[in-house]
Structures are given as structure tokens and as C-alpha cells.
Motif scaffolding. Structure first.
Motif, PDB file in Angstrom:
ATOM      1  N   CYS A  71       0.824  -1.205   0.000  1.00 26.68           N
ATOM      2  CA  CYS A  71       0.000   0.000   0.000  1.00 26.68           C
ATOM      3  C   CYS A  71       0.859   1.257   0.000  1.00 26.68           C
ATOM      4  O   CYS A  71       0.577   2.236  -0.702  1.00 26.68           O
ATOM      5  CB  CYS A  71      -0.943  -0.009   1.197  1.00 26.68           C
ATOM      6  SG  CYS A  71      -2.263  -1.238   1.083  1.00 26.68           S
ATOM      7  N   ALA A  72       1.930   1.252   0.802  1.00 35.08           N
ATOM      8  CA  ALA A  72       2.839   2.397   0.812  1.00 35.08           C
ATOM      9  C   ALA A  72       3.503   2.569  -0.548  1.00 35.08           C
ATOM     10  O   ALA A  72       3.703   3.690  -1.016  1.00 35.08           O
ATOM     11  CB  ALA A  72       3.887   2.213   1.911  1.00 35.08           C
ATOM     12  N   ALA A  73       3.843   1.451  -1.199  1.00 33.16           N
ATOM     13  CA  ALA A  73       4.430   1.527  -2.533  1.00 33.16           C
ATOM     14  C   ALA A  73       3.434   2.087  -3.532  1.00 33.16           C
ATOM     15  O   ALA A  73       3.798   2.856  -4.436  1.00 33.16           O
ATOM     16  CB  ALA A  73       4.907   0.145  -2.972  1.00 33.16           C
ATOM     17  N   LEU A 106      -4.190  -2.304  -6.363  1.00 32.17           N
ATOM     18  CA  LEU A 106      -4.054  -1.044  -5.637  1.00 32.17           C
ATOM     19  C   LEU A 106      -3.891   0.153  -6.563  1.00 32.17           C
ATOM     20  O   LEU A 106      -4.069   1.291  -6.128  1.00 32.17           O
ATOM     21  CB  LEU A 106      -2.862  -1.123  -4.675  1.00 32.17           C
ATOM     22  CG  LEU A 106      -2.923  -2.250  -3.637  1.00 32.17           C
ATOM     23  CD1 LEU A 106      -1.789  -2.102  -2.643  1.00 32.17           C
ATOM     24  CD2 LEU A 106      -4.260  -2.285  -2.928  1.00 32.17           C
ATOM     25  N   LEU A 107      -3.541  -0.093  -7.814  1.00 25.52           N
ATOM     26  CA  LEU A 107      -3.446   0.965  -8.813  1.00 25.52           C
ATOM     27  C   LEU A 107      -4.312   0.596 -10.006  1.00 25.52           C
ATOM     28  O   LEU A 107      -4.358  -0.560 -10.415  1.00 25.52           O
ATOM     29  CB  LEU A 107      -1.998   1.159  -9.277  1.00 25.52           C
ATOM     30  CG  LEU A 107      -0.986   1.647  -8.233  1.00 25.52           C
ATOM     31  CD1 LEU A 107       0.420   1.635  -8.825  1.00 25.52           C
ATOM     32  CD2 LEU A 107      -1.337   3.040  -7.747  1.00 25.52           C
ATOM     33  N   VAL A 150      -6.870   1.098  -1.193  1.00 25.46           N
ATOM     34  CA  VAL A 150      -5.639   1.409  -0.460  1.00 25.46           C
ATOM     35  C   VAL A 150      -5.946   1.983   0.921  1.00 25.46           C
ATOM     36  O   VAL A 150      -5.372   1.571   1.933  1.00 25.46           O
ATOM     37  CB  VAL A 150      -4.759   2.378  -1.272  1.00 25.46           C
ATOM     38  CG1 VAL A 150      -3.525   2.780  -0.476  1.00 25.46           C
ATOM     39  CG2 VAL A 150      -4.353   1.735  -2.588  1.00 25.46           C
ATOM     40  N   GLU A 151      -6.858   2.938   0.967  1.00 21.29           N
ATOM     41  CA  GLU A 151      -7.142   3.582   2.253  1.00 21.29           C
ATOM     42  C   GLU A 151      -7.779   2.605   3.228  1.00 21.29           C
ATOM     43  O   GLU A 151      -7.436   2.573   4.415  1.00 21.29           O
ATOM     44  CB  GLU A 151      -8.050   4.795   2.039  1.00 21.29           C
ATOM     45  CG  GLU A 151      -8.274   5.589   3.309  1.00 21.29           C
ATOM     46  CD  GLU A 151      -8.929   6.933   3.043  1.00 21.29           C
ATOM     47  OE1 GLU A 151      -9.356   7.565   4.021  1.00 21.29           O
ATOM     48  OE2 GLU A 151      -8.997   7.350   1.879  1.00 21.29           O
ATOM     49  N   ASP A 152      -8.717   1.780   2.748  1.00 19.51           N
ATOM     50  CA  ASP A 152      -9.367   0.814   3.645  1.00 19.51           C
ATOM     51  C   ASP A 152      -8.377  -0.213   4.162  1.00 19.51           C
ATOM     52  O   ASP A 152      -8.351  -0.518   5.360  1.00 19.51           O
ATOM     53  CB  ASP A 152     -10.497   0.103   2.901  1.00 19.51           C
ATOM     54  CG  ASP A 152     -11.591   1.055   2.464  1.00 19.51           C
ATOM     55  OD1 ASP A 152     -11.764   2.083   3.134  1.00 19.51           O
ATOM     56  OD2 ASP A 152     -12.251   0.774   1.452  1.00 19.51           O
ATOM     57  N   LEU A 153      -7.555  -0.757   3.282  1.00 21.64           N
ATOM     58  CA  LEU A 153      -6.589  -1.766   3.698  1.00 21.64           C
ATOM     59  C   LEU A 153      -5.566  -1.182   4.655  1.00 21.64           C
ATOM     60  O   LEU A 153      -5.089  -1.857   5.569  1.00 21.64           O
ATOM     61  CB  LEU A 153      -5.889  -2.364   2.483  1.00 21.64           C
ATOM     62  CG  LEU A 153      -6.779  -3.185   1.537  1.00 21.64           C
ATOM     63  CD1 LEU A 153      -5.977  -3.642   0.331  1.00 21.64           C
ATOM     64  CD2 LEU A 153      -7.380  -4.375   2.256  1.00 21.64           C
ATOM     65  N   TRP A 197      -1.998   9.031   7.046  1.00 18.20           N
ATOM     66  CA  TRP A 197      -3.351   8.823   7.542  1.00 18.20           C
ATOM     67  C   TRP A 197      -3.546   7.427   8.118  1.00 18.20           C
ATOM     68  O   TRP A 197      -4.561   7.127   8.709  1.00 18.20           O
ATOM     69  CB  TRP A 197      -4.376   9.074   6.437  1.00 18.20           C
ATOM     70  CG  TRP A 197      -4.033   8.488   5.120  1.00 18.20           C
ATOM     71  CD1 TRP A 197      -3.488   9.134   4.050  1.00 18.20           C
ATOM     72  CD2 TRP A 197      -4.193   7.133   4.707  1.00 18.20           C
ATOM     73  NE1 TRP A 197      -3.317   8.278   3.010  1.00 18.20           N
ATOM     74  CE2 TRP A 197      -3.738   7.045   3.381  1.00 18.20           C
ATOM     75  CE3 TRP A 197      -4.674   5.988   5.332  1.00 18.20           C
ATOM     76  CZ2 TRP A 197      -3.745   5.850   2.671  1.00 18.20           C
ATOM     77  CZ3 TRP A 197      -4.681   4.794   4.625  1.00 18.20           C
ATOM     78  CH2 TRP A 197      -4.223   4.734   3.317  1.00 18.20           C
ATOM     79  N   ALA A 198      -2.601   6.551   7.923  1.00 17.91           N
ATOM     80  CA  ALA A 198      -2.770   5.172   8.386  1.00 17.91           C
ATOM     81  C   ALA A 198      -2.126   4.964   9.738  1.00 17.91           C
ATOM     82  O   ALA A 198      -1.293   4.099   9.921  1.00 17.91           O
ATOM     83  CB  ALA A 198      -2.162   4.209   7.374  1.00 17.91           C
TER      84      ALA A 198
END
Length: 390
Positions: free
Chosen positions: A18-20, A90-91, A101-104, A121-122
Motif C-alpha cells: 500500500c505504501a508503494a 491497488l493501482l 488502499v485507504e481501507d486496507l 493517515w494510516a
């Protein structure tokens, strides 16, 4: 390897992915900084896999997995068979972040500072954030609490004047709403469209040749998806062309207006489960011998349903959840203390996620105080009881 360690490695890898994805989608920063962030994420991903499998992971594999499915990027957890995360992207095809992405990030957060710097935000697990949202309204009197919960479910987007009128004296006490005009992701050539299933603004993105693709992240699997071609010179409300089974008619509203919508976190953890709760209430209200109570005992759970004369006595206690990841939901539920109540707590999840239900049921198999089923299956079970089919 111990199962908890395997699951931790998988969560770590998912957080790195997710960060990637956040770094890959970022076109505003310096290219060198973006590359450094991707290298950091790749390093974390390799460490999560261990020496044996890490050799197959390179930058090409990472970028491909973000766009075509996470299966090659996630280490085994011991429960990966049928894991919906394996097919998660994710993309999108344009390199933009998907809503997942945000939910995970909330649901699978591994608190590693290096990743948090790129993903500010995570910072809280979803269970913590969900409880934080509830804490803001739990101090209200029961009637006001129920009113707020129903308003967040029934009207997640509306003009500001309409919201003022509906909320009355409760308006302004909570920061649940944001101006839709600040959300470019739901703007299709000057218009936004509420989902026919949950009423929250749908995502709109160019699909080529002047066409926009419009769909709801939560209800896409149910067929809530459309296309829209702006008509040059037209000032009237646009018309979407439905492309799925549940693509009912929707009316757009101007994105530049004074419309407000609940934030994504409120939508995910209050509005979506709230719509399930009130749909269950409405389906079971009015049946002889059946009593339906919303938010009993200070909202320890969402509904208490009791059957009395002329029915055989029975009680159900229901807690609705609309999490994207059942693996993360299972972790959060297993962290709760065992309930001493004589009636198990029924965790109700959306029917659209029924194919993933065995994963959650298997994880909760050792907890006799918890059971899990979809919202439609729960209503059907209660109705069978009312017909004497137990």
C-alpha cells in the motif's frame, strides 16, 4: 512457522504494498524521492518474504503486482486459499490509487515508522478508528444517538441547508461532513453522482474518448457501475448509462454546489453498516411476536431482536460490519474479550461479500460467543424461526 508470525509477515507485506502504491501514484514529488520510497517498500516486502522467496521480488514484480493483483507480492499466511486480497489491485490502469488502499491501510496497519512517514493517515487500526468515531456520539441521549446513526446512514450526502434542517440542534457538533467540491475523484465534468445503493458519491474517472466510468467502490460487485459521456453545451442534469445489474437510475448534482458528504471513514464504518442495520430493522418490523430494538444498552451492539408469544422464545444480538478485509476484521474481533452473555453476538456482513465468508467463519471457529453471516441470510433465519422452521 507459527501462524501468528505468518500473519504478521503478510500484514507487513500488505502495508509495504500500500505504501508503494501511494509512492507510485505520487506525481508531485521529486522523482528521486519517489524512487527512494519505492526501494524502501521493496526492502520491507522482501524482508516479509524471507530469504527463499525474496529473490524473485524486484521493482518490476512490485509494480506489476500493484496493478494486476497482489498474489505474487504477499507471503503465505496459512489461510491464503480463497483470500480475496490476492486479487486486489491497488493501482488502476492509469496508475491512480484505487479506493482499496485507504481501507486496507486502516484494517491491516503494521505500525512501522518508516512506512508511516509515507502514509500519514494510516496511524490507527480500523477497529480503533471505528471506536473513535462511535465515541463522539455515544455521549448523546439514546434518542439523539439513534437519530444521528440513522441520518449518517440515510443521508451521507446532501445540500448543506437540507442537512441543517434534518440535523436540527445536533448540527455542528460533529465533524463528519466534508465539502464534495474538494473531492476531485468524484467529479465527472462538473457533476457528482450518488450511489443508488448507499447514496455516497461514486468515483468517476476518465475511461478514454471523452467517456467517464462511474462506479461505487463498495457496491461495484453488485453491478453499480455506469458510463457517462458529457454533452457539449448542455446545462441540464446528465444521464448515466448503466452497465451493471444494480445500476438503477441516479440523478447527478453539481460538484461546485454546497453539497456536503460524510468522510470516507464515516461512510465505511458508520454509514455502510448503518444501512444494513436499518434494512434489517425494516425487514423484521411489524411481525407478530417479534420485537426489534435498535442500539440497546448504550450501543454494546446494534440490534436486539426477541421473539415471544405466539412464537417460541428466541433472542438475537446483532453487530453489523462493513470492513473490506475479513482477515483484518477477524483479528479485531478476536482481540475482543470473550462475551459472557447467554446469547452469542451475530456479526452481520454485506451479502455481496458472501463468497469470502468461509474465511471469517474459519478464523472465528473457536469463539462460541460469536457467529457470522450475511445480512440477507440473517433476515432469512429470523423469518424461518417466525414460521416455525427451526
Amino acid at each position: 512457522m507459527e501462524r501468528n508470525t505468518l500473519r504478521w509477515r503478510r500484514d507487513l507485506a500488505l502495508t509495504a504494498c500500500c505504501a508503494a502504491a501511494v509512492a507510485e501514484a505520487d506525481r508531485t514529488g521529486e522523482p528521486g524521492q519517489r524512487a527512494a520510497r519505492l526501494i524502501d517498500c521493496l526492502g520491507v516486502l522482501r524482508s516479509a518474504h524471507g530469504a527463499g522467496a525474496a529473490a524473485a521480488l524486484d521493482m518490476h514484480a512490485l509494480r506489476r503486482g500493484l496493478r494486476h493483483g497482489l498474489a505474487p507480492l504477499l507471503p503465505a499466511s496459512g489461510e491464503e486459499e480463497g483470500d480475496p486480497l490476492s486479487e486486489m489491485r491497488l493501482l488502476d490502469r492509469d496508475g491512480l490509487l484505487c479506493d482499496a488502499v485507504e481501507d486496507l491501510g486502516r484494517e491491516h496497519l503494521v505500525p512501522q515508522q518508516a512506512l508511516m512517514e509515507y502514509w500519514p493517515w494510516a496511524r490507527l487500526r480500523a477497529e480503533q478508528e471505528e471506536q473513535q468515531l462511535y465515541a463522539e456520539i455515544r455521549r448523546l441521549p439514546p434518542a439523539d444517538y439513534a437519530k444521528v446513526r440513522e441520518l449518517l446512514a440515510s443521508d451521507p450526502v446532501a445540500e448543506q441547508g437540507v442537512l441543517w434542517e434534518k440535523w436540527g440542534g445536533l448540527w455542528g457538533r460533529f465533524g463528519f461532513f466534508e465539502p464534495v467540491a474538494s473531492w476531485p475523484w468524484c467529479n465527472a465534468a462538473g457533476w457528482c453522482f450518488p450511489c443508488p445503493a448507499c447514496a455516497w458519491p461514486m468515483r468517476a474517472q476518465p475511461a478514454g474518448q471523452g467517456v467517464f466510468a462511474v462506479s461505487c467502490d463498495a457496491h461495484l460487485l453488485e453491478g453499480v457501475q455506469y458510463t457517462y459521456r458529457p454533452v457539449r453545451g448542455s446545462s441540464g442534469p446528465p444521464v448515466l448509462e448503466g452497465g451493471g445489474a444494480s445500476a438503477g437510475r441516479v440523478e447527478g448534482f453539481p460538484s461546485a454546489g454546497d453539497y456536503l458528504a460524510v468522510s470516507r471513514a464515516v461512510w465505511r464504518y458508520l454509514s455502510l453498516p448503518g444501512r444494513m442495520e436499518f434494512a434489517i430493522r425494516d425487514a423484521l418490523t411489524g411481525i407478530a411476536g417479534l420485537d426489534v430494538l435498535m442500539y440497546p444498552g448504550g450501543d454494546r451492539y446494534d440490534l436486539r431482536i426477541t421473539a415471544a408469544e405466539p412464537l417460541v422464545a428466541k433472542e438475537w444480538r446483532v453487530d453489523a460490519k462493513a470492513w473490506r478485509s475479513f482477515g483484518a476484521l477477524a483479528d479485531a474481533l478476536l482481540e475482543r474479550p470473550v462475551l459472557a452473555a447467554p446469547v452469542p453476538l451475530t456479526i452481520v456482513v454485506p451479502h455481496r461479500q458472501r463468497s469470502d465468508l468461509p474465511l471469517l467463519q474459519a478464523r472465528l471457529a473457536g469463539r462460541r460467543d460469536l457467529e457470522v453471516m450475511t445480512d440477507k441470510d440473517f433476515v432469512a433465519e429470523v423469518l424461518r424461526w417466525c414460521r416455525g422452521e427451526w
